[in-house]
Motif scaffolding. Structure first.
Motif, PDB file in Angstrom:
ATOM      1  N   ALA A 135       1.745   6.634  -6.970  1.00  0.00           N
ATOM      2  CA  ALA A 135       0.737   7.614  -7.367  1.00  0.00           C
ATOM      3  C   ALA A 135       1.268   9.037  -7.224  1.00  0.00           C
ATOM      4  O   ALA A 135       1.064   9.891  -8.106  1.00  0.00           O
ATOM      5  CB  ALA A 135      -0.532   7.426  -6.531  1.00  0.00           C
ATOM      6  N   LEU A 136       1.960   9.304  -6.123  1.00  0.00           N
ATOM      7  CA  LEU A 136       2.513  10.631  -5.890  1.00  0.00           C
ATOM      8  C   LEU A 136       3.640  10.947  -6.859  1.00  0.00           C
ATOM      9  O   LEU A 136       3.735  12.075  -7.380  1.00  0.00           O
ATOM     10  CB  LEU A 136       3.021  10.727  -4.445  1.00  0.00           C
ATOM     11  N   ALA A 138      -4.573  -0.879  -5.939  1.00  0.00           N
ATOM     12  CA  ALA A 138      -4.739  -0.489  -4.538  1.00  0.00           C
ATOM     13  C   ALA A 138      -6.100  -0.902  -3.999  1.00  0.00           C
ATOM     14  O   ALA A 138      -6.229  -1.299  -2.824  1.00  0.00           O
ATOM     15  CB  ALA A 138      -4.542   1.020  -4.390  1.00  0.00           C
ATOM     16  N   GLU A 163      -1.938   6.072 -13.269  1.00  0.00           N
ATOM     17  CA  GLU A 163      -2.722   6.271 -12.052  1.00  0.00           C
ATOM     18  C   GLU A 163      -3.903   5.297 -12.002  1.00  0.00           C
ATOM     19  O   GLU A 163      -4.256   4.793 -10.923  1.00  0.00           O
ATOM     20  CB  GLU A 163      -3.228   7.715 -11.973  1.00  0.00           C
ATOM     21  N   GLU A 193       0.822  -1.204   0.000  1.00  0.00           N
ATOM     22  CA  GLU A 193       0.000   0.000   0.000  1.00  0.00           C
ATOM     23  C   GLU A 193       0.863   1.265   0.000  1.00  0.00           C
ATOM     24  O   GLU A 193       0.541   2.256  -0.672  1.00  0.00           O
ATOM     25  CB  GLU A 193      -0.937   0.021   1.213  1.00  0.00           C
ATOM     26  N   VAL A 194       1.950   1.229   0.760  1.00  0.00           N
ATOM     27  CA  VAL A 194       2.855   2.384   0.813  1.00  0.00           C
ATOM     28  C   VAL A 194       3.534   2.589  -0.544  1.00  0.00           C
ATOM     29  O   VAL A 194       3.651   3.716  -1.039  1.00  0.00           O
ATOM     30  CB  VAL A 194       3.907   2.200   1.925  1.00  0.00           C
ATOM     31  N   PHE A 209      -4.496   2.730  -9.011  1.00  0.00           N
ATOM     32  CA  PHE A 209      -5.775   2.743  -8.293  1.00  0.00           C
ATOM     33  C   PHE A 209      -6.415   1.360  -8.313  1.00  0.00           C
ATOM     34  O   PHE A 209      -6.923   0.870  -7.288  1.00  0.00           O
ATOM     35  CB  PHE A 209      -6.715   3.768  -8.941  1.00  0.00           C
ATOM     36  N   ALA A 244       1.104   4.123  -2.948  1.00  0.00           N
ATOM     37  CA  ALA A 244       0.911   5.546  -2.665  1.00  0.00           C
ATOM     38  C   ALA A 244       2.077   6.376  -3.189  1.00  0.00           C
ATOM     39  O   ALA A 244       1.885   7.466  -3.749  1.00  0.00           O
ATOM     40  CB  ALA A 244       0.742   5.751  -1.162  1.00  0.00           C
ATOM     41  N   ILE A 245       3.293   5.852  -3.009  1.00  0.00           N
ATOM     42  CA  ILE A 245       4.474   6.552  -3.528  1.00  0.00           C
ATOM     43  C   ILE A 245       4.420   6.617  -5.051  1.00  0.00           C
ATOM     44  O   ILE A 245       4.758   7.645  -5.670  1.00  0.00           O
ATOM     45  CB  ILE A 245       5.757   5.840  -3.048  1.00  0.00           C
TER      46      ILE A 245
END
Length: 778
Positions: free
Chosen positions: A275-276, A306, A299, A268-269, A303, A272-273
């Motif tokens: 996506a950012l 995730a 993205e 999950e981390v 998504f 997130a990285i």
């Protein structure tokens, strides 16, 4: 909305964007076709959604076009004071002290191109030292961007519109000061631009070609020298490798995923990285339009992973297109946008059981009409080049460029990386130089439609159906090829190449091709600035020639000839040794097969010939002419000179003869005395059409000769706002006295006399508006 309906909606909205922003027969036909396809094959709720989407986007595009029209209709203003916002990574500084970039007018927010000529090196240093968002205030002229002034010339005005730019500001003076950033968004946006500028400068410290590769692949800052140093990249259709696209985004995500596993981060981390980083990467590369699709697709996949959702490639492609059209409504009007979306959709639809060569061939055929519509040529090695280059890029080039970029502080590392990239660059150059470039020409738009649509039917067709598709595609190509290469009309065309001369005489069915002069750039070097960077030695092109020393032959004459299916020139006639007549002979001699080069007798001993022509002749035969030497395959007669080397302008080749129903006289730079001698030598010669000598200079047009000949038409080739005052008022008065109809490249752009036979012909001009009303010069 179902999968098929989503795809139809994306296609329809894309077609609507092209029809609204650039309405013509092709785009309107596409919009009608996809409208009928969507509304005849969609039912129920899906039809309602497609209708709502298409109408919403249509309204959005219409409003955007109205805003562009409002901006385009801004009046021309001279000597006004302008203040604009300018980022450091949106400008270029040339070695001659010229600063150019994109700015935003403080008063209206409109984007404009700005140009400023620095007065001294210290003046230029102010721009080099500014690394943040600055306010540029200065007095200058606001003018509309000049449209293409020749047929088949790249239209920079239309290209600028895709960036929402319609005007340019030429500044005479500039004051720089930092802008006060009011919001956190402004501060963050400025910081990303500063980082982008700093990283671009860091990449430019690398040797070329690895430096240019780093700019293109990592930062989206393609320097034009990338293509100037190796034009085969474009010819082989490899430009998509140098556009920030899914190829680069996939590599970025793979690296982040690998690093996440390496350090033991939770999935999950890591997601997130990812996506950012995608958003940051988009911002850091200055938000190029071509990257929007890849970021949205990336993205979507992050998504889906995730939240444990499953999206098909078609859904992701459709959403990517729709969202990209919101951010950049004219993306499909650019070749990069067309290639990006066509290729990604094709990759999503290709059958899994197809072999690698089948997929490569299909993608090559699919992109064929897109590239030919822009370049008019096709290289048979393109498919092979892409099949080889794509894996090499992913396995070697991109990692090597990354190592060179981040490791250039390590002694010798950049040199090794540059050697590896040079090997790849040389291989591309070598492959592109193999025999295989075919001049297709400007195919009629119905032919382009058939060539564009037919390959898609191969994806779902049975074996027998595929034969019909392939047969239809080949038949359309053959018909289009013959229409272009064997036209029933001929022409005498005067190119608009600024302060220079170049003309084409093409007989019907392309029986003979005669090019009279090539134009050339007359340089007036700015003092106080070094031009060493512009003359860098290319690593493998031994006969290097700085691009900034060329005139407009490559951008005007070459595409025009290619558009007419011309790859061979029977005669290249160079009237005399002045730079503005033969300066671009090298471009013509190295691009086309030239049978013979006509020179005034005695010129082969001159420095202009020895330096600018002889090294590039190849198999072309040099023919030194006087009026007693009449070369073969020349539809005109040599009327002058009478003897070798009799003077600077008097030795100019003058040609005359029948062009359809008219008799033509083209003087080169023949002076008044020379014209009088032509009249005396050929008393029965009576031209209907005269191409005035020396760009309409008063020294070159003899009033007594014109009174005797009484021509009906006159042609003038001269540059807008030229420093010589051509054409001279006395010449215009002579033409008026003889009641001549005068056509002028300054005012009307390219001039064409098109004829079908010896009884029928007509004139065409590129612009019916007076182009001298604009301050833009050429």
């Amino acid at each position: 909305m179902g999968l098929q309906a989503t795809l139809k909606a994306a296609w329809l909205v894309g077609a609507l964007s092209m029809a609204v922003y650039r309405p013509n027969s092709l785009t309107i036909c596409l919009a009608l076709f996809f409208s009928l396809l969507a509304f005849l094959t969609t039912r129920g709720r899906d039809l309602f959604v497609v209708l709502a989407l298409s109408l919403s986007f249509l309204l959005y595009f219409w409003m955007g076009q109205n805003a562009l029209d409002r901006q385009a209709n801004l009046p021309e203003k001279k000597g006004q004071l302008y203040t604009m916002l300018a980022y450091p990574d949106e400008r270029t500084i040339n070695t001659d002290g010229r600063v150019a970039g994109i700015g935003r007018l403080k008063s209206s927010g409109d984007r404009v191109y700005y140009y400023y000529q620095a007065k001294t090196p210290e003046d230029l240093a102010r721009f080099r030292s500014s690394s943040a968002l600055i306010l540029q205030t200065g007095r200058g002229d606001l003018t509309p961007i000049m449209p293409a002034t020749n047929f088949y010339q790249f239209d920079f005005k239309e290209f600028a519109k895709t960036k929402r730019i319609t005007h340019q500001v030429r500044l005479q003076e500039v004051e720089l000061r930092a802008d006060h950033l009011r919001t956190w968004f402004d501060r963050m946006n400025t910081q990303f631009h500063r980082w982008h500028a700093a990283l671009s400068n860091y990449a430019k410290a690398l040797p070329n070609p690895v430096g240019n590769y780093a700019l293109a692949l990592l930062l989206g800052s393609k320097d034009q020298t990338l293509y100037d140093d190796n034009p085969k990249i474009q010819e082989l259709g490899l430009i998509h490798l140098f556009s920030l696209s899914g190829f680069h985004v996939a590599f970025l995500l793979a690296v982040i995923r690998w690093l996440g596993r390496l350090v033991g981060l939770y999935q999950e981390v890591t997601l997130a990285i990812m996506a950012l980083c995608l958003i940051s990467f988009y911002w850091l590369t200055a938000c190029p339009p071509i990257l929007v699709r890849a970021v949205i697709a990336g993205e979507s996949r992050v998504f889906a992973q995730a939240f444990n959702r499953r999206f098909s490639s078609i859904q992701i492609w459709s959403w990517s297109l729709l969202l990209t059209l919101i951010v950049h409504p004219q993306i499909l009007l650019t070749l990069g946008g067309q290639l990006s979306f066509f290729l990604t959709l094709a990759l999503a639809l290709l059958p899994e059981d197809w072999s690698t060569w089948q997929k490569g061939l299909f993608l090559s055929v699919l992109t064929f009409p897109l590239i030919v519509a822009q370049q008019y040529t096709w290289n048979i090695w393109q498919s092979f080049a892409n099949l080889i280059a794509i894996p090499v890029f992913s396995l070697m080039i991109l990692p090597v460029v990354l190592v060179a970029f981040f490791g250039q502080v390590v002694p010798g590392l950049a040199t090794v990386a540059n050697w590896l990239v040079t090997m790849f660059d040389q291989s591309v150059y070598w492959l592109g130089n193999l025999p295989g470039q075919i001049v297709i020409g400007a195919l009629p738009w119905p032919i382009l439609l058939v060539l564009g649509f037919a390959p898609w039917f191969l994806l779902g067709a049975e074996k027998a159906g595929r034969r019909w598709v392939v047969g239809t595609w080949l038949l359309a190509l053959i018909i289009g090829f013959f229409l272009v290469h064997f036209p029933r009309t001929g022409e005498f065309t005067t190119f608009d190449i600024g302060q220079g001369d170049a003309a084409l005489l093409r007989e019907p069915y392309n029986k003979t091709i005669t090019l009279i002069d090539t134009g050339g750039k007359v340089s007036f070097q700015k003092s106080g600035f070094s031009d060493q960077e512009a003359t860098k030695n290319k690593p493998y092109e031994k006969k290097s020639w700085p691009k900034n020393q060329e005139g407009q032959a490559r951008s005007v004459i070459v595409p025009y000839l290619h558009a007419h299916g011309i790859s061979r020139i029977n005669t290249l006639s160079l009237s005399h040794q002045d730079q503005d007549h033969l300066g671009d002979a090298r471009v013509i001699l190295t691009t086309f097969q030239v049978d013979q080069v006509l020179l005034p007798a005695g010129m082969t001993n001159q420095p202009a010939f020895l330096k600018k022509i002889q090294p590039y002749l190849g198999k072309a035969k040099v023919v030194s002419v006087t009026d007693r030497v009449q070369p073969a395959n020349l539809p005109l007669r040599v009327l002058h000179p009478f003897q070798p080397g009799i003077g600077e302008n008097e030795d100019s080749i003058a040609l005359g003869g029948r062009v359809g129903p008219l008799v033509l006289f083209t003087a080169g730079d023949l002076d008044q005395a020379g014209e009088k001698k032509v009249l005396a030598r050929y008393p029965n010669f009576r031209p209907d059409l005269v191409k005035f000598g020396h760009h309409g200079s008063k020294t070159a047009t003899n009033p007594a000769v014109m009174a005797e000949w009484q021509p009906t038409y006159g042609l003038i080739s001269a540059g807008r706002k030229n420093r010589y005052g051509h054409p001279n008022q006395e010449v215009l008065e002579v033409a008026a006295k003889q009641k001549m109809i005068v056509y002028d490249t300054r005012r009307q752009g390219m001039l064409r006399y098109v004829y079908e036979n010896y009884k029928k012909g007509h004139f065409q001009v590129k612009s019916t508006n007076d182009l001298t009303n604009s301050k833009t010069t050429n």
